[in-house]
Motif scaffolding. Structure first.
Motif, PDB file in Angstrom:
ATOM      1  N   MET A 100      38.920  53.692  21.480  1.00  0.00           N
ATOM      2  CA  MET A 100      37.842  52.912  20.845  1.00  0.00           C
ATOM      3  C   MET A 100      36.500  53.468  21.305  1.00  0.00           C
ATOM      4  O   MET A 100      35.776  52.833  22.044  1.00  0.00           O
TER       5      MET A 100
ATOM      6  N   GLU B 204      41.938  42.905   9.207  1.00  0.00           N
ATOM      7  CA  GLU B 204      42.359  41.942  10.206  1.00  0.00           C
ATOM      8  C   GLU B 204      41.897  40.534   9.850  1.00  0.00           C
ATOM      9  O   GLU B 204      42.606  39.569  10.066  1.00  0.00           O
ATOM     10  N   ASP B 205      40.718  40.452   9.313  1.00  0.00           N
ATOM     11  CA  ASP B 205      40.168  39.130   9.058  1.00  0.00           C
ATOM     12  C   ASP B 205      39.192  39.221   7.895  1.00  0.00           C
ATOM     13  O   ASP B 205      38.455  40.186   7.782  1.00  0.00           O
ATOM     14  N   VAL B 206      39.256  38.232   7.022  1.00  0.00           N
ATOM     15  CA  VAL B 206      38.278  38.124   5.953  1.00  0.00           C
ATOM     16  C   VAL B 206      37.772  36.695   5.977  1.00  0.00           C
ATOM     17  O   VAL B 206      38.563  35.750   5.933  1.00  0.00           O
TER      18      VAL B 206
ATOM     19  N   ARG C 243      30.000  43.608   5.729  1.00  0.00           N
ATOM     20  CA  ARG C 243      29.417  42.368   5.220  1.00  0.00           C
ATOM     21  C   ARG C 243      28.958  42.586   3.788  1.00  0.00           C
ATOM     22  O   ARG C 243      28.344  43.608   3.475  1.00  0.00           O
TER      23      ARG C 243
ATOM     24  N   PHE D 209      40.658  47.088  11.087  1.00  0.00           N
ATOM     25  CA  PHE D 209      41.123  47.587  12.377  1.00  0.00           C
ATOM     26  C   PHE D 209      42.116  48.713  12.166  1.00  0.00           C
ATOM     27  O   PHE D 209      42.865  48.723  11.186  1.00  0.00           O
TER      28      PHE D 209
ATOM     29  N   HIS E 137      36.749  42.226   8.644  1.00  0.00           N
ATOM     30  CA  HIS E 137      36.985  42.963   9.881  1.00  0.00           C
ATOM     31  C   HIS E 137      38.175  43.880   9.661  1.00  0.00           C
ATOM     32  O   HIS E 137      39.263  43.411   9.369  1.00  0.00           O
TER      33      HIS E 137
ATOM     34  N   ASP F 159      25.675  44.336  15.788  1.00  0.00           N
ATOM     35  CA  ASP F 159      25.540  42.892  15.973  1.00  0.00           C
ATOM     36  C   ASP F 159      26.416  42.489  17.153  1.00  0.00           C
ATOM     37  O   ASP F 159      27.630  42.362  17.026  1.00  0.00           O
ATOM     38  N   ASN F 160      25.809  42.328  18.320  1.00  0.00           N
ATOM     39  CA  ASN F 160      26.543  42.068  19.556  1.00  0.00           C
ATOM     40  C   ASN F 160      27.669  43.078  19.741  1.00  0.00           C
ATOM     41  O   ASN F 160      27.401  44.239  19.969  1.00  0.00           O
ATOM     42  N   ASN F 161      28.924  42.634  19.586  1.00  0.00           N
ATOM     43  CA  ASN F 161      30.010  43.584  19.819  1.00  0.00           C
ATOM     44  C   ASN F 161      30.591  44.149  18.528  1.00  0.00           C
ATOM     45  O   ASN F 161      31.695  44.635  18.512  1.00  0.00           O
ATOM     46  N   GLN F 162      29.862  44.031  17.429  1.00  0.00           N
ATOM     47  CA  GLN F 162      30.395  44.538  16.165  1.00  0.00           C
ATOM     48  C   GLN F 162      29.497  45.635  15.610  1.00  0.00           C
ATOM     49  O   GLN F 162      28.280  45.585  15.773  1.00  0.00           O
TER      50      GLN F 162
ATOM     51  N   VAL G  17      32.583  38.388   5.181  1.00  0.00           N
ATOM     52  CA  VAL G  17      32.686  39.252   6.361  1.00  0.00           C
ATOM     53  C   VAL G  17      34.111  39.781   6.470  1.00  0.00           C
ATOM     54  O   VAL G  17      35.063  39.004   6.522  1.00  0.00           O
TER      55      VAL G  17
ATOM     56  N   SER H 169      42.433  52.322  17.566  1.00  0.00           N
ATOM     57  CA  SER H 169      41.822  51.089  18.069  1.00  0.00           C
ATOM     58  C   SER H 169      40.357  50.976  17.650  1.00  0.00           C
ATOM     59  O   SER H 169      39.502  50.587  18.424  1.00  0.00           O
TER      60      SER H 169
END
Lengths: 167, 409, 170
Positions: C1, C54-56, C87, C76, C74, C24-27, C72, C81
């Motif tokens: 990563m 992974e996520d919508v 967005r 992966f 995500h 944006d922070n950790n993204q 949003v 990794s």
């Protein structure tokens, strides 16, 4: 014939029919195997080896509501689940009792929102409320014993009247 | 009282095959109240004799409105909701939420708190797998293991009760560290468990692993290929049973997991039996992590001392007027992280659990979304169940290890 | 990563689909136009080896911003990794192109978008409500949807709330 014949005079015990029936009802109350959320895990723990609810004649969880006389509403009831819970309750044969296990089933708990019923007593009559989030297995056992006390004080005529009302 | 819902057949006919419309196959409704659905899952099963043609899961019967409700609460209060999502893994849910809040605020977690987090998260993983093992075997008709696994689970719950006062919903992990330090006797209790458990695990394996009935009912059942598992977003033991060596703890380390020595159990066959093997081995690996963490448990504080986001220490309140005022303001007004969003993933017993939090600079989160593993894992159920026998459907649903609170949120 | 790698990929993606990279922070966030999300997802999968959506999810900026929603994503990759966030701004009533053709795992997430936010996904194979009952009105996670707070039962309003409950037969 039978045992008395062999052993001689055993004496006579007199009791009322009501007491005998209520005693019988408390000795083998079969709960419906019906878990909703977190409390269902504690309900399972109450059934398992460490707490062992079968000491109270309740080891037999029936998966079919038609064979059970106690519904333990273990967990939060969502608006989507509410009609299902009501139908399950209607399918249970009389006499039947309900324990609202946990804060969510009693009053909505921490979830005061659009999705959760604020207490299962909005759709079915509840006999005993058990507090806790989730209640410890001991608390559930205490709830069950409280219900037994209630059942022991019940009048047969009340059940007959309730049946007439619904009929 | 209940009005029937008007749904036309055309709207739903894409869910079943053409044969169902001709009456050649049977549509069977399974759930929401069914002992083997592990909660309130409803499955619409299309059957050709005993063969499952298709399964359509219907979820939402445990929808709790957690995400919406969290928006109405402050950051500290909202954490309480996360416990109740995946109720077999409250510590892991807290952890994901706290990591996301820490990413938003930049809070640093002291090493002692990190190690205790790891110990608790791994204990929770073991307890979750124990519940899974007991109920999965119960579904398949082996009721004795249920009694054993719940006996061992009590040891873990006793440890949780010791540290937090609650058996299940601990809310012990807080943004910036822990609620408070662990009490005396914590390490002894954990070490006792670590010493006792491998022997018990062997007993389970003696009962199950080579059991011919269990093998017959689980091998080559519910096979999920590597490609399918990845495409459908399946994570956790299911993904590893399909041959992908992915573990969030290794790939995206958090709480110092990169410092511990442990293996990722992987199986290639992707069937129900492989999932069982992976989960049992995971329990063993968790024990390894716990033993290392307890051995090297650092001393020191368990909470960050960042005064913007943390309440003052308890001892300070009695001596210092400013601390008392700050304590009062903190618990009534909450804290406000800067604007922005954060996404933090942890490995829950079921897979990748992630929290997405968007802050608008006020003390209440603007949007919280939990990426829950069971939701994605359950998506793959039709892929696994097609062509199986109806009796095997129970084994397959059990092997997904769904927690409906996790699916519906 | 490696952070560098993700930044490079984000920049390359932004160049190809006309996006905008931010941190944006950790993204690592790439803002993409609504019409090009399927193209962006395909590039992520084929060129950069992302294997899973992974996520919508979505965020509702009601009365704060136009267009109203941010969807949003995500993504992966198990192999490297890598994690990347996409967005997409969508307005109320607009249709979001479905990425289920590229990542089948987004299926239920997009249904959830439709159910909870009322953002329809065009080209989705099975767009029905997923969590709420079929006859539910409204989309609960929208900001203009009330939380549905009910009054707790205290002594002063005990009778009023009790009247709404099912009375016991005994």
């Amino acid at each position: 014939m039978g045992l008395e014949h062999k052993l001689g005079d055993l004496g006579i015990v007199t009791t009322t029919l009501e007491q005998a029936v209520n005693w019988g009802r408390t000795r083998s109350m079969w709960p419906a195997l019906f878990g909703l959320a977190c409390c269902a895990i504690e309900m399972m723990a109450a059934q398992a080896s460490h707490y062992d609810m079968s000491r109270f004649g309740m080891e037999l969880m029936r998966a079919s509501p038609r064979q059970s006389d106690l519904m333990i509403v273990a967990g939060r009831v969502s608006r989507k689940m509410a009609p299902v819970v009501r139908r399950l309750y209607d399918q249970m044969p009389e006499p039947k009792w309900v324990i609202a296990m946990g804060d969510c089933a009693s009053c909505g708990g921490v979830f005061n929102n659009y999705a959760i019923l604020q207490g299962v007593d909005e759709i079915i009559p509840v006999d005993v409320y058990v507090s806790g989030c989730p209640p410890r297995p001991e608390a559930l056992i205490h709830g069950v014993l409280t219900l037994y006390e209630k059942v022991r004080g019940e009048k047969l005529t009340d059940w007959a009247m309730a049946e007439e009302e619904t009929a | 009282m209940l009005e029937p819902i008007e749904v036309s057949a055309e709207e739903l006919q894409h869910l079943v095959s053409d044969r169902a419309l001709k009456g050649e196959t049977v549509l069977l409704n399974m759930g929401p109240q069914h002992p083997s659905t592990h909660g309130v899952l409803r499955l619409l099963v299309e059957l050709d004799g005993e063969i499952v043609v298709n399964v359509v899961p219907d979820i939402g019967f445990l929808h709790t409105g957690v995400e919406k409700n969290m928006e109405a609460k402050r950051y500290w209060q909202a954490e309480v909701m996360t416990d109740r999502l995946d109720y077999l893994n409250p510590v892991g849910n807290n952890l994901a939420y706290c990591l996301a809040v820490e990413a938003l605020t930049g809070l640093e977690v002291p090493p002692r708190a990190q190690a205790i987090r790891v110990i608790l998260a791994e204990l929770q993983r073991i307890s979750s797998h124990l519940v899974w093992l007991g109920t999965h075997l119960l579904d398949l008709g082996a009721s004795s293991l249920f009694l054993y696994t719940f006996r061992e689970r009590e040891y873990i719950l006793d440890i949780f009760e010791m540290v937090s006062g609650a058996r299940m919903m601990t809310t012990y992990i807080r943004p910036g560290g822990l609620w408070r330090d662990v009490p005396e006797g914590f390490t002894e209790a954990v070490l006792n468990f670590v010493r006792m458990f491998p022997r018990r695990l062997k007993q389970y394996e003696a009962l199950v692993t080579k059991n011919p009935i269990y093998k017959d009912r689980t091998r080559q059942i519910g096979v999920l290929s590597k490609e399918d598992a990845m495409r459908w977003g399946v994570t956790g033991p299911m993904l590893r049973a399909s041959g992908v060596a992915y573990d969030t703890r290794k790939a995206r380390p958090y709480c110092g997991y990169d410092r511990y020595d442990f293996d990722i159990p992987v199986e290639e066959t992707g069937d129900v039996y492989a999932r069982y093997l992976v989960r049992v081995e995971e329990m063993r690996q968790s024990l390894r992590i716990i033993a290392q963490a307890v051995d090297n448990l650092p001393s020191g504080p368990v909470r960050s001392d960042d005064r913007r986001y943390m309440p003052p220490a308890r001892e300070e309140i009695g001596r210092n007027m400013e601390a008392l005022i700050r304590h009062f303001k903190f618990w009534t007004e909450g804290f406000a992280p800067p604007k922005g969003s954060a996404y933090a993933a942890v490995e829950s017993p079921r897979g990748t659990l992630a929290a997405f939090i968007e802050s608008d600079g006020t003390p209440r989160p603007y949007r919280v979304h939990m990426r829950t593993p069971s939701f994605a894992n359950l998506q793959a159920l039709p892929v696994m169940a097609k062509g199986a026998l109806i009796a095997d459907l129970v084994a397959i649903v059990g092997s997904v290890d769904i927690v409906l609170g996790d699916v519906d949120r | 990563m490696s952070e560098e790698r993700i930044q490079q990929m984000a920049a390359a993606l932004a160049e190809r689909v006309g996006g905008e990279v931010s941190r944006d922070n950790n993204q690592t966030v790439v803002r993409v136009a609504r019409e090009r999300i399927v193209e962006a997802a395909t590039i992520l999968r084929d060129a950069f080896g992302f294997q899973v959506a992974e996520d919508v999810t979505a965020v509702d900026y009601w009365q704060r911003r136009e267009p109203r929603f941010d969807v949003v994503y995500h993504f992966f990759s198990y192999e490297h990794s890598d994690a990347i966030t996409l967005r997409v701004a969508v307005d109320d009533g607009e249709t979001m192109p479905s990425i289920t053709g590229v990542f089948p795992g987004a299926n239920w997430y997009e249904r959830e978008l439709f159910d909870m936010f009322g953002i329809p996904c065009g080209g989705h194979p099975d767009l029905r409500r997923i969590i709420m009952p079929y006859d539910w009105e409204g989309h609960p996670l929208r900001k203009d949807y009330p939380l549905g707070y009910e009054e707790p039962q205290f002594t002063f309003n005990f009778d009023e709330i009790q009247a709404r409950k099912v009375q016991g037969k005994r």
